[in-house]
Every structure is written in C-alpha cells, then in structure tokens.
Design a protein around this motif. Structure first.
Motif, PDB file in Angstrom:
ATOM      1  N   ALA A 162       0.818  -1.201   0.000  1.00 43.74           N
ATOM      2  CA  ALA A 162       0.000   0.000   0.000  1.00 43.74           C
ATOM      3  C   ALA A 162       0.859   1.262   0.000  1.00 43.74           C
ATOM      4  O   ALA A 162       0.508   2.270  -0.631  1.00 43.74           O
ATOM      5  CB  ALA A 162      -0.925  -0.010   1.214  1.00 43.74           C
ATOM      6  N   GLY A 204       1.857   2.179  -3.472  1.00 42.64           N
ATOM      7  CA  GLY A 204       0.831   2.937  -4.185  1.00 42.64           C
ATOM      8  C   GLY A 204       0.818   4.399  -3.788  1.00 42.64           C
ATOM      9  O   GLY A 204       0.694   5.285  -4.641  1.00 42.64           O
ATOM     10  N   ALA A 242       1.883   7.655  -6.162  1.00 43.13           N
ATOM     11  CA  ALA A 242       1.045   8.837  -6.372  1.00 43.13           C
ATOM     12  C   ALA A 242       1.814  10.120  -6.081  1.00 43.13           C
ATOM     13  O   ALA A 242       1.653  11.127  -6.779  1.00 43.13           O
ATOM     14  CB  ALA A 242      -0.193   8.749  -5.483  1.00 43.13           C
ATOM     15  N   CYS A 262      -4.823   5.100  -4.590  1.00 48.66           N
ATOM     16  CA  CYS A 262      -3.632   4.369  -5.055  1.00 48.66           C
ATOM     17  C   CYS A 262      -3.158   3.372  -4.000  1.00 48.66           C
ATOM     18  O   CYS A 262      -2.756   2.246  -4.334  1.00 48.66           O
ATOM     19  CB  CYS A 262      -2.524   5.358  -5.401  1.00 48.66           C
ATOM     20  SG  CYS A 262      -2.859   6.373  -6.854  1.00 48.66           S
ATOM     21  N   ALA A 263      -3.190   3.780  -2.742  1.00 52.26           N
ATOM     22  CA  ALA A 263      -2.792   2.866  -1.676  1.00 52.26           C
ATOM     23  C   ALA A 263      -3.742   1.674  -1.598  1.00 52.26           C
ATOM     24  O   ALA A 263      -3.311   0.525  -1.404  1.00 52.26           O
ATOM     25  CB  ALA A 263      -2.757   3.604  -0.338  1.00 52.26           C
ATOM     26  N   THR A 273      -5.560   0.346  -4.070  1.00 49.94           N
ATOM     27  CA  THR A 273      -5.345  -0.535  -5.223  1.00 49.94           C
ATOM     28  C   THR A 273      -4.082  -1.364  -5.048  1.00 49.94           C
ATOM     29  O   THR A 273      -4.082  -2.587  -5.273  1.00 49.94           O
ATOM     30  CB  THR A 273      -5.257   0.304  -6.509  1.00 49.94           C
ATOM     31  OG1 THR A 273      -6.448   1.092  -6.636  1.00 49.94           O
ATOM     32  CG2 THR A 273      -5.100  -0.591  -7.725  1.00 49.94           C
ATOM     33  N   ALA A 274      -2.989  -0.705  -4.635  1.00 49.36           N
ATOM     34  CA  ALA A 274      -1.734  -1.440  -4.442  1.00 49.36           C
ATOM     35  C   ALA A 274      -1.846  -2.449  -3.299  1.00 49.36           C
ATOM     36  O   ALA A 274      -1.319  -3.566  -3.381  1.00 49.36           O
ATOM     37  CB  ALA A 274      -0.587  -0.456  -4.180  1.00 49.36           C
ATOM     38  N   THR A 322      -1.372  -6.513  -3.587  1.00 47.10           N
ATOM     39  CA  THR A 322      -0.382  -7.177  -2.743  1.00 47.10           C
ATOM     40  C   THR A 322      -1.001  -8.319  -1.940  1.00 47.10           C
ATOM     41  O   THR A 322      -0.461  -9.421  -1.887  1.00 47.10           O
ATOM     42  CB  THR A 322       0.257  -6.160  -1.783  1.00 47.10           C
ATOM     43  OG1 THR A 322       0.828  -5.093  -2.545  1.00 47.10           O
ATOM     44  CG2 THR A 322       1.333  -6.817  -0.942  1.00 47.10           C
ATOM     45  N   ALA A 340      -5.148   0.210   3.630  1.00 45.44           N
ATOM     46  CA  ALA A 340      -4.923   1.363   2.758  1.00 45.44           C
ATOM     47  C   ALA A 340      -5.291   2.662   3.456  1.00 45.44           C
ATOM     48  O   ALA A 340      -4.587   3.666   3.324  1.00 45.44           O
ATOM     49  CB  ALA A 340      -5.743   1.205   1.476  1.00 45.44           C
TER      50      ALA A 340
END
Length: 448
Positions: A210, A213, A217, A233-234, A236-237, A241, A360
């Motif tokens: 996270a 991500g 960004a 972004c966090a 999604t990442a 993961t 996240a």
C-alpha cells in the motif's frame, strides 16, 4: 407373613412390614423388572411409597442385608435415594447450575470487563495526549474547551491554546485512533482468514504494498481524485499485494506459516526496491514525503486527512464484526466450515477486500506502521480466548489504545525531537514477533 430380604430384593427395598405376601411378590417383581426406570440401583422403589419412605425403609439399621449391599451389589452404589436431598438440606444440583454455563458466562464477563477497561484507557490517553506537548494544556482546560465546542457549557481557552488544541493535537489524536483501530482490526481479520497466528498486514507485505501505491502517487504527481488520490492508489496497491500473498502462500488447499512469512519477506523486499526507485527519481520535496511514508508518523495530521481516511476506516470497522461468526466456523477448518454452509473462498475474498481497505486507509495517512495488527489480537486472545465476536471489535479498540499511547511516547520520549511512530512500533513489536515465532514452532514440533 415376613419376607426374605435377600430373595428378590438385594437392597432390602421390598421388605416392608404390614404388606401381604402377594403385595410383596408384586413389589419384588417390579423391583427386578424395572430397576432402571426410576431407581437404577433397584433400592427404594416400593409401590405406593414416596421416595422419602423408600429411603427410610432402605436405610433401616436393623437390616443386615442392606448394610452388606454396597459391598455385595455394585449396582447399589450410588443409589438415587442417597443422592436425593431431604427437604432440610440444600439441593445437590444447585451448585452445579452455575458451573454448567460457567465458561461462557466467564468469557462474557471478561469481554465486558476488557471492553470497559480499554474504553476507559482510550479516553484517558486521548485526554493526556491532547494536553501534553511543547505547549502544555491542563486536562481540565481540555475538557472545558471540548464542552464549549459541543455546546455543553465549559469555557474556551486563549487564542494560542485553542489553536494548538483544535488544529494540532485533536486531529492527531483522532487520526491515531482511526489508524490504530484499522490496523488492529485488520490484523485480527488476517489471522482469521489465513488460519494462523503470524499473519499481519505489515509482516506479509500488505502495508509495504500500500505504501508503494501512495509513494507512486506522490512521485508521479497524480491528483486525478483530489484528496482521495493517495488513498485510492494505496487501496489498489494493497489489494494487489494481499491477493498475490494469498495466492503464493497457498499449497495443497491450505496456507502454510513458513510460506506465508517467506512470501511476506519477498513482497517487502520488492516493495522496498520500488520505493527506492521512486526516491531516486524524486525531487527534494517528494523525497521528504516519501521518507514520511517509509518511517510512519502522525506529525502531519490535519482535519482534511482525518476526513479523507474516515469513510474507509469506518466502512471497514463497521463491516468486519458481521463476519465474526463465520470466522469462528472457519477456525474449525475449511472442510467443517463448508459442511456448515460457509462459502470459504467467497468469505476470504470479502475479508481480503476489508483488510485491504483498512490497511490502505491507515497507510494513506500514517505511512508504514507495523506489528500493531500482530501484537494486539494475540494479547486479547490470551486474555479472553479466540472467539471472534469479541476479538474483532476488541482488536479495533485495543489497536486505538496502543497507537494513541505510541504516538504520545513518540512525541515525548525524545523532546524536542520526535521519534518516527513506525520505528517505535517496530522496536517494540519485533521482539514480540520473535517470541511468538519460537512459541509457535515449539507447539508445532518444528517446521518440517
């Protein structure tokens, strides 16, 4: 006509004076034929007599056959007439009634006591954290200012005190509460989903993923969602993961502890390499932001950040307790859980989404803070057992307590400097993880 007490009535229950031979024969026949219905020992069952009368009859001291019955007839021990209390004695089953529901009642009592203690500790720590710092504010003044803003009386502070309290301290306390609750709850869910005590978002690389991500960004200057860009972004990442870790750590339909840890090591290493790559290409301002994500801190807490993380954290924290019963069934094993009507794969996918959302939300505003999700659920299991109905919400509450206390320590231990919160939690959590690893290995008899 007297009856022989040993002919058909070993316990002497059929020898009652005043009865005819036919009555005695019928009594003896029923004693032989029906000893188990109301009197397993066959002693004390006499037609037309009460149990107390049968007890007095069988306990007659002038009956030598009765005195020898416990030795000659094993079925006579223990007789129900002996276990049955007299009207002047307390009932024999009265002390056993609390014991029947004792363990469950004890767990409920401990859960209520722990909840009350954790709530009181959180309120006390929040008040202390709001008042302690470079600009000291007495606890009574903090309460008065809060009451004033809520319209419950009280009095405002001076201009500097109001600014420090409401623009610096309280956003940081609220953010620590949300982040700690998210990480504690995510840890309890991870351990329930993977079915082992060593799973934790930071240990197996979800926090690092996270963070990648969020760092991406920052490094790429993304702003397509405004204030929500870093959080999106966090998230999604983190989802990518946790999915990768889940798939790579499964072997033969189950998740192995060693594979899980090794997969987490690999994911953390890969995430560290990606973060280093972004640092290499970033400018000085972006490097400072990226360093913040790597070390973990609440120093930049503001109300907009609280509002950015609040929907994700509340959504995850409100949804998680509804899966407690299914997690209890999953702890029995995948096979028994399926037989009990649980769709195991669907449950795991749903909880993986909840864990990614909570992680996240925490990483997006506080950076990488590890070991909260590992330490907190274990402490609660030791205190109240493995039931998830208390463990999931209790881990959220205890996680908030731990992180509020950790942030207070990070601000005050090295004044005027401030310790990174992620470093402080790692210093405390790493020895605990090492102890837990060795304890789990001893209980399993080795890893082979």
């Amino acid at each position: 006509m007297p009856l022989s007490p040993a002919a058909h009535d070993p316990a002497g229950a059929g020898r009652v004076s005043g009865h005819s031979p036919q009555d005695a024969e019928r009594t003896a026949g029923r004693t032989e034929a029906e000893p188990a219905a109301g009197d397993p020992a066959g002693a004390g069952w006499v037609s037309g007599r009460s149990p107390q009368g049968a007890e007095r009859t069988t306990a007659a001291p002038s009956d030598p056959a009765h005195r020898s019955a416990p030795e000659e007839t094993p079925r006579r021990t223990p007789g129900p007439t002996e276990a049955e209390p007299t009207p002047t004695e307390p009932a024999a089953d009265e002390p056993a009634e609390p014991a029947a529901g004792g363990p469950a009642a004890g767990r409920r009592g401990r859960a209520a006591l722990l909840t009350a203690a954790l709530t009181a500790a959180l309120l006390l720590l929040a008040l202390l954290s709001a008042g302690i710092g470079a600009y000291h504010i007495p606890t009574a003044d903090v309460l008065a200012s809060v009451q004033h803003h809520l319209g419950l009386g009280g009095a405002p502070l001076d201009r500097v005190g109001e600014s420090v309290l409401w623009n610096v301290r309280l956003p940081r306390v609220v953010l620590a509460l949300l982040v700690g609750a998210s990480l504690g709850c995510a840890g309890a869910l991870m351990q329930g989903v993977f079915g082992n005590p060593l799973a934790e978002p930071g240990v197996i690389g979800i926090s690092a993923g996270a963070a990648v991500g969020a760092v991406a960004a920052i490094g790429l200057g993304l702003s397509f969602f405004g204030n929500w860009t870093i959080t999106a972004c966090a998230f999604t990442a983190g989802l990518i993961t946790v999915s990768a870790v889940y798939l790579l750590s499964r072997n033969g339909g189950k998740t192995e502890v060693v594979t899980l840890i090794l997969t987490g090591i690999a994911v953390n290493a890969f995430a560290g390499a990606l973060i280093g790559l972004f640092v290499f290409f970033a400018d000085s301002g972006q490097v400072n932001q990226i360093t913040f994500w790597q070390l973990g801190s609440l120093a930049q807490a503001t109300w907009p950040k609280v509002l950015a993380v609040l929907p994700c954290a509340l959504a995850g924290l409100l949804v998680a307790p509804f899966y407690a019963r299914r997690l209890d069934l999953l702890s029995l094993g995948e096979g028994p859980a399926r037989h009990l009507g649980i769709d195991v794969e669907r449950l795991r996918r749903a909880l993986i989404l909840v864990v990614a959302l909570l992680t996240a939300a925490a990483v997006a505003v506080a950076g990488v803070i590890t070991f909260i999700g590992l330490l907190v659920p274990h402490l609660l299991r030791m205190a109240n057992g493995p039931g998830h109905r208390f463990l999931v919400p209790g881990s959220a509450l205890a996680g908030a307590v731990v992180l509020v206390a950790g942030d207070l320590a990070a601000r005050t231990l090295a004044q005027p400097a401030e310790l990174p919160l992620g470093v402080l939690t790692a210093l405390i959590g790493s020895p605990f993880f090492f102890w837990l690893l060795r304890r789990t290995r001893r209980k399993q008899g080795g890893w082979a």
